[in-house]
Every structure is written in structure tokens, then in C-alpha cells.
Write a protein that holds these residues in place. Sequence first.
Motif, PDB file in Angstrom:
ATOM      1  N   ALA A 136      -4.462  67.307 -19.274  1.00 38.32           N
ATOM      2  CA  ALA A 136      -4.285  68.763 -19.198  1.00 38.32           C
ATOM      3  C   ALA A 136      -5.424  69.453 -19.929  1.00 38.32           C
ATOM      4  CB  ALA A 136      -2.949  69.142 -19.839  1.00 38.32           C
ATOM      5  N   GLY A 170      -8.717  69.300 -32.896  1.00 39.10           N
ATOM      6  CA  GLY A 170      -8.202  68.133 -32.168  1.00 39.10           C
ATOM      7  C   GLY A 170      -6.759  68.284 -31.712  1.00 39.10           C
ATOM      8  N   SER A 209      -3.770  69.056 -29.402  1.00 34.05           N
ATOM      9  CA  SER A 209      -3.652  69.181 -27.936  1.00 34.05           C
ATOM     10  C   SER A 209      -2.199  69.338 -27.484  1.00 34.05           C
ATOM     11  CB  SER A 209      -4.260  67.959 -27.262  1.00 34.05           C
ATOM     12  OG  SER A 209      -3.524  66.804 -27.576  1.00 34.05           O
ATOM     13  N   ARG A 237      -9.004  54.719 -28.740  1.00 28.97           N
ATOM     14  CA  ARG A 237      -8.558  54.761 -30.140  1.00 28.97           C
ATOM     15  C   ARG A 237      -8.455  56.201 -30.660  1.00 28.97           C
ATOM     16  NH1 ARG A 237     -10.950  55.062 -35.091  1.00 28.97           N
ATOM     17  NH2 ARG A 237     -13.024  55.031 -34.171  1.00 28.97           N
ATOM     18  N   GLY A 238      -9.384  57.076 -30.221  1.00 33.66           N
ATOM     19  CA  GLY A 238      -9.385  58.463 -30.706  1.00 33.66           C
ATOM     20  C   GLY A 238      -8.060  59.162 -30.435  1.00 33.66           C
ATOM     21  N   THR A 239      -7.496  58.932 -29.264  1.00 32.77           N
ATOM     22  CA  THR A 239      -6.225  59.578 -28.908  1.00 32.77           C
ATOM     23  C   THR A 239      -5.078  59.000 -29.728  1.00 32.77           C
ATOM     24  OG1 THR A 239      -7.032  60.089 -26.694  1.00 32.77           O
ATOM     25  CG2 THR A 239      -4.635  59.993 -26.976  1.00 32.77           C
ATOM     26  N   ASP A 274      -3.224  61.682 -31.986  1.00 33.81           N
ATOM     27  CA  ASP A 274      -1.910  62.145 -31.483  1.00 33.81           C
ATOM     28  C   ASP A 274      -0.755  61.201 -31.796  1.00 33.81           C
ATOM     29  OD1 ASP A 274      -3.431  64.139 -30.387  1.00 33.81           O
ATOM     30  OD2 ASP A 274      -3.365  63.365 -28.340  1.00 33.81           O
ATOM     31  N   SER A 322     -12.549  48.860 -30.191  1.00 33.22           N
ATOM     32  CA  SER A 322     -13.470  47.728 -30.374  1.00 33.22           C
ATOM     33  C   SER A 322     -13.356  47.071 -31.738  1.00 33.22           C
ATOM     34  CB  SER A 322     -14.917  48.137 -30.083  1.00 33.22           C
ATOM     35  OG  SER A 322     -15.209  49.380 -30.596  1.00 33.22           O
ATOM     36  N   LEU A 378     -16.846  49.432 -25.071  1.00 31.96           N
ATOM     37  CA  LEU A 378     -16.402  48.183 -24.450  1.00 31.96           C
ATOM     38  C   LEU A 378     -16.661  48.244 -22.949  1.00 31.96           C
ATOM     39  CD1 LEU A 378     -12.999  47.804 -26.340  1.00 31.96           C
ATOM     40  CD2 LEU A 378     -15.116  46.528 -26.764  1.00 31.96           C
ATOM     41  N   GLY A 410      -8.879  59.860 -24.243  1.00 35.21           N
ATOM     42  CA  GLY A 410      -9.329  61.231 -24.305  1.00 35.21           C
ATOM     43  C   GLY A 410     -10.715  61.365 -23.685  1.00 35.21           C
ATOM     44  N   PRO A 411     -11.429  62.405 -24.036  1.00 28.08           N
ATOM     45  CA  PRO A 411     -12.702  62.716 -23.398  1.00 28.08           C
ATOM     46  C   PRO A 411     -13.732  61.589 -23.430  1.00 28.08           C
ATOM     47  CG  PRO A 411     -11.996  64.530 -24.784  1.00 28.08           C
ATOM     48  CD  PRO A 411     -11.024  63.413 -25.020  1.00 28.08           C
ATOM     49  N   ARG A 412     -13.816  60.854 -24.510  1.00 27.66           N
ATOM     50  CA  ARG A 412     -14.824  59.777 -24.545  1.00 27.66           C
ATOM     51  C   ARG A 412     -14.518  58.738 -23.474  1.00 27.66           C
ATOM     52  NH1 ARG A 412     -14.602  60.735 -30.155  1.00 27.66           N
ATOM     53  NH2 ARG A 412     -16.630  61.289 -30.994  1.00 27.66           N
ATOM     54  N   VAL A 413     -13.261  58.394 -23.367  1.00 33.08           N
ATOM     55  CA  VAL A 413     -12.854  57.399 -22.385  1.00 33.08           C
ATOM     56  C   VAL A 413     -13.030  57.948 -20.965  1.00 33.08           C
ATOM     57  CG1 VAL A 413     -10.779  56.286 -21.451  1.00 33.08           C
ATOM     58  CG2 VAL A 413     -11.340  56.041 -23.863  1.00 33.08           C
TER      59      VAL A 413
HETATM   60  N1  LIG Z   1      -5.049  67.384 -23.210  1.00 28.56           N
HETATM   61  C1  LIG Z   1      -4.833  66.125 -22.896  1.00 28.56           C
HETATM   62  O1  LIG Z   1      -4.221  65.846 -21.859  1.00 28.56           O
HETATM   63  C2  LIG Z   1      -5.325  65.025 -23.808  1.00 28.56           C
HETATM   64  C3  LIG Z   1      -5.096  63.680 -23.451  1.00 28.56           C
HETATM   65  C4  LIG Z   1      -5.576  62.677 -24.306  1.00 28.56           C
HETATM   66  C5  LIG Z   1      -6.268  63.000 -25.462  1.00 28.56           C
HETATM   67  N2  LIG Z   1      -6.471  64.312 -25.782  1.00 28.56           N
HETATM   68  C6  LIG Z   1      -7.221  64.679 -27.001  1.00 28.56           C
HETATM   69  O2  LIG Z   1      -8.457  63.987 -26.994  1.00 28.56           O
HETATM   70  C7  LIG Z   1      -8.872  63.794 -28.363  1.00 28.56           C
HETATM   71  C8  LIG Z   1      -9.274  62.350 -28.556  1.00 28.56           C
HETATM   72  O3  LIG Z   1     -10.325  62.043 -27.679  1.00 28.56           O
HETATM   73  P1  LIG Z   1     -11.587  61.168 -28.102  1.00 28.56           P
HETATM   74  O4  LIG Z   1     -12.637  61.382 -27.081  1.00 28.56           O
HETATM   75  O5  LIG Z   1     -11.886  61.447 -29.523  1.00 28.56           O
HETATM   76  O6  LIG Z   1     -11.016  59.691 -28.093  1.00 28.56           O
HETATM   77  P2  LIG Z   1     -10.611  58.653 -26.928  1.00 28.56           P
HETATM   78  O7  LIG Z   1     -11.411  58.904 -25.692  1.00 28.56           O
HETATM   79  O8  LIG Z   1      -9.137  58.609 -26.831  1.00 28.56           O
HETATM   80  O9  LIG Z   1     -11.060  57.283 -27.618  1.00 28.56           O
HETATM   81  C9  LIG Z   1     -12.433  57.015 -27.758  1.00 28.56           C
HETATM   82  C10 LIG Z   1     -12.610  55.722 -28.500  1.00 28.56           C
HETATM   83  O10 LIG Z   1     -12.231  54.607 -27.679  1.00 28.56           O
HETATM   84  C11 LIG Z   1     -12.999  53.481 -28.068  1.00 28.56           C
HETATM   85  N3  LIG Z   1     -13.712  52.909 -26.919  1.00 28.56           N
HETATM   86  C12 LIG Z   1     -13.915  51.586 -26.746  1.00 28.56           C
HETATM   87  N4  LIG Z   1     -14.599  51.369 -25.644  1.00 28.56           N
HETATM   88  C13 LIG Z   1     -14.882  52.566 -25.099  1.00 28.56           C
HETATM   89  C14 LIG Z   1     -15.593  52.957 -23.931  1.00 28.56           C
HETATM   90  N5  LIG Z   1     -16.138  52.070 -23.070  1.00 28.56           N
HETATM   91  N6  LIG Z   1     -15.714  54.276 -23.662  1.00 28.56           N
HETATM   92  C15 LIG Z   1     -15.152  55.190 -24.489  1.00 28.56           C
HETATM   93  N7  LIG Z   1     -14.448  54.874 -25.601  1.00 28.56           N
HETATM   94  C16 LIG Z   1     -14.315  53.558 -25.905  1.00 28.56           C
HETATM   95  C17 LIG Z   1     -14.022  53.975 -29.091  1.00 28.56           C
HETATM   96  O11 LIG Z   1     -13.483  53.699 -30.377  1.00 28.56           O
HETATM   97  P3  LIG Z   1     -13.944  52.360 -31.135  1.00 28.56           P
HETATM   98  O12 LIG Z   1     -15.364  52.625 -31.551  1.00 28.56           O
HETATM   99  O13 LIG Z   1     -13.009  52.231 -32.246  1.00 28.56           O
HETATM  100  O14 LIG Z   1     -13.855  51.274 -30.117  1.00 28.56           O
HETATM  101  C18 LIG Z   1     -14.041  55.466 -28.859  1.00 28.56           C
HETATM  102  O15 LIG Z   1     -14.434  56.210 -29.987  1.00 28.56           O
HETATM  103  C19 LIG Z   1      -7.694  64.209 -29.244  1.00 28.56           C
HETATM  104  O16 LIG Z   1      -7.950  65.485 -29.767  1.00 28.56           O
HETATM  105  C20 LIG Z   1      -6.527  64.248 -28.270  1.00 28.56           C
HETATM  106  O17 LIG Z   1      -5.547  65.167 -28.688  1.00 28.56           O
HETATM  107  C21 LIG Z   1      -6.018  65.323 -24.975  1.00 28.56           C
END
Ligand SMILES: NC(=O)c1ccc[n+]([C@@H]2O[C@H](COP(=O)([O-])OP(=O)(O)OC[C@H]3O[C@@H](n4cnc5c(N)ncnc54)[C@H](OP(=O)(O)O)[C@@H]3O)[C@@H](O)[C@H]2O)c1
Length: 226
Positions: free
Chosen positions: A12, A24, A26, A52-54, A58, A79, A135, A157-160
Motif C-alpha cells: 500500500a 518508517g 506504515s 529484514r527491514g520490514t 513492523d 543475510s 542475496l 519493503g522497498p529495498r526488496v
Molecule cells: N506500506 C506497505 O505496504 C509496506 C509493506 C512492507 C514494508 N513497509 C515499510 O517498508 C520499510 C522497510 O523497508 P526496507 O526497504 O527498509 O526493508 P526491506 O525491503 O523489508 O528489507 C531489506 C533488507 O533485506 C535484506 N536483503 C537480503 N537480500 C536482499 C536483496 N537481494 N534485496 C533487497 N534486500 C535484501 C537486507 O538486509 P540484510 O543486509 O540484513 O540482509 C536489506 O536491508 C518499513 O518502514 C515498513 O514499514 C511498508
Amino acid sequence: MPRRVKVLVSYAQSLDGHVATATGASRWISGPESLEYAHCLRRDNDAILVGRGTVVRDDPLLTCRLPGARSPRRVLLDSGLRIPLDSQVVQTAAEVITVVFASAPRLEQRDDTVRRFEEAGVILRAVPSGAPGQLSLSAIIETLEAEGVTSLFVEGGPRVITAFLKAGLVDEWHLVVAPIVIGAGVPAVGDLGVRDLAAAYRFETHSVTQLGEDLLWKLVRRRKQR
Ligand SMILES: NC(=O)c1ccc[n+]([C@@H]2O[C@H](COP(=O)([O-])OP(=O)(O)OC[C@H]3O[C@@H](n4cnc5c(N)ncnc54)[C@H](OP(=O)(O)O)[C@@H]3O)[C@@H](O)[C@H]2O)c1
């Protein structure tokens, strides 16, 4: 051989494209009807994946709370194995299948943390390639496919999400847009390296429907790039 795991991304966002505020937060950007839709996606897909970030921000349960429905296998990318042991996903790993993908060197350490994850019931899977924090998604998909997963719901989340887009792995995108404006916040998608509009990633609209006050925009991978 063609990939047999269908990858669906859904999350969303606000009208201005953010999934969280600058701190952060959401919960909850979208309304109750959209939250129910997310639970339908959990019910209808074999696995749900977040980074992991999510988990850290959350502490989600990632189960399907629709009456009588089963929960998908939970898949977490971490990782360095730094997801808190007291997080809800780890604490309930004995009840719902929970797979954590971590880097092979980290798991080879066989230290206390590795053992405590295993004792909690978490299935640890080593990803042989990929830099820390990046990964290899193709290796992860291959492992999931070998374990019988045919459909994967990537919730964030966004990174993924950015990594799945970059890897060209997104088959369907179910975007929920809520009628709120956040301003400075966490953008849903990070840098994809697009500097020219002709290089933008393109999808085709399948349908647009209203969920309460929100819009659900279903998109599919564009068969041919322009
Ligand atoms: N509105 C919505 O629907 C919604 C949904 C989900 C999340 N969110 C929000 O998104 C935020 C978190 O997002 P985020 O971007 O920080 O974290 P994320 O995408 O949930 O997690 C990213 C982490 O995953 C690990 N990872 C391992 N392999 C990866 C790869 N190939 N690509 C990307 N990540 C990889 C890394 O941590 P390591 O270095 O430890 O491996 C990376 O830092 C929060 O604020 C949450 O509330 C919102």
C-alpha cells in the motif's frame, strides 16, 4: 527451463508514492478493505516474502487471518541473521513454516544465534552467491521452486521490491493506492538506474477497482518492451 514460480508484488502506498513516513511508520496507510485484500493474497499464494527491514520496523506476523484460511510459508531475507529472536515471525516459527535465507558464510559460523533460530523452528537456507544485503534472488526462487512453491507474494519493503524489479522477476503488481499524502517519506521503489524514460520498467494495466477509499491497480508484466 522457464521459471515456474509466479511472483506477485503488492503493498500500500500514499498518493505521492510512499510506503511509510520518514520515521518508517506504515500502519496503516490503507483502509480495512485493502487490509482484507492483503490477507486474501496471503491465503491465495504459497509463500509470502519480506526483507529484514520490514521485520525489524513492523514486527509483522505475516499470517492469513481470514476465518478458516491457511497461512502461507513465510520467507525472510536476512543475510547476516540479524532478525530479532523475539520477533513475532521467529516466536511463531513452530506454528507456521518460516524460512530465513541468509548468506552461506554467516550460516557456516554455526554459532549460538544460528542454533537459537533452529531451536525456534526456523528453517535456515544458505544463499551461496550475492553480496551482503543483496542475496541472490534467482537462487532463492530456485530453492523455493525445488521446495514446491508455485506462487510468491512479495509484500515489501522497498529495498526488496526494488531488487525484484531490477532482477526482472515481477510477474504481477497489485498496487494499493490510498488517498493520503505523506510528503517526505519512504518511497515505494528505490533507484532502478533509469535515466532515460525509454528505459523505464513498463507494466500493462489488468484492472482498476475501488477497495473502500483506496484504489487497487492490478498490473501484469509487459510482454514486449517498446
Ligand atoms: N506500506 C506497505 O505496504 C509496506 C509493506 C512492507 C514494508 N513497509 C515499510 O517498508 C520499510 C522497510 O523497508 P526496507 O526497504 O527498509 O526493508 P526491506 O525491503 O523489508 O528489507 C531489506 C533488507 O533485506 C535484506 N536483503 C537480503 N537480500 C536482499 C536483496 N537481494 N534485496 C533487497 N534486500 C535484501 C537486507 O538486509 P540484510 O543486509 O540484513 O540482509 C536489506 O536491508 C518499513 O518502514 C515498513 O514499514 C511498508
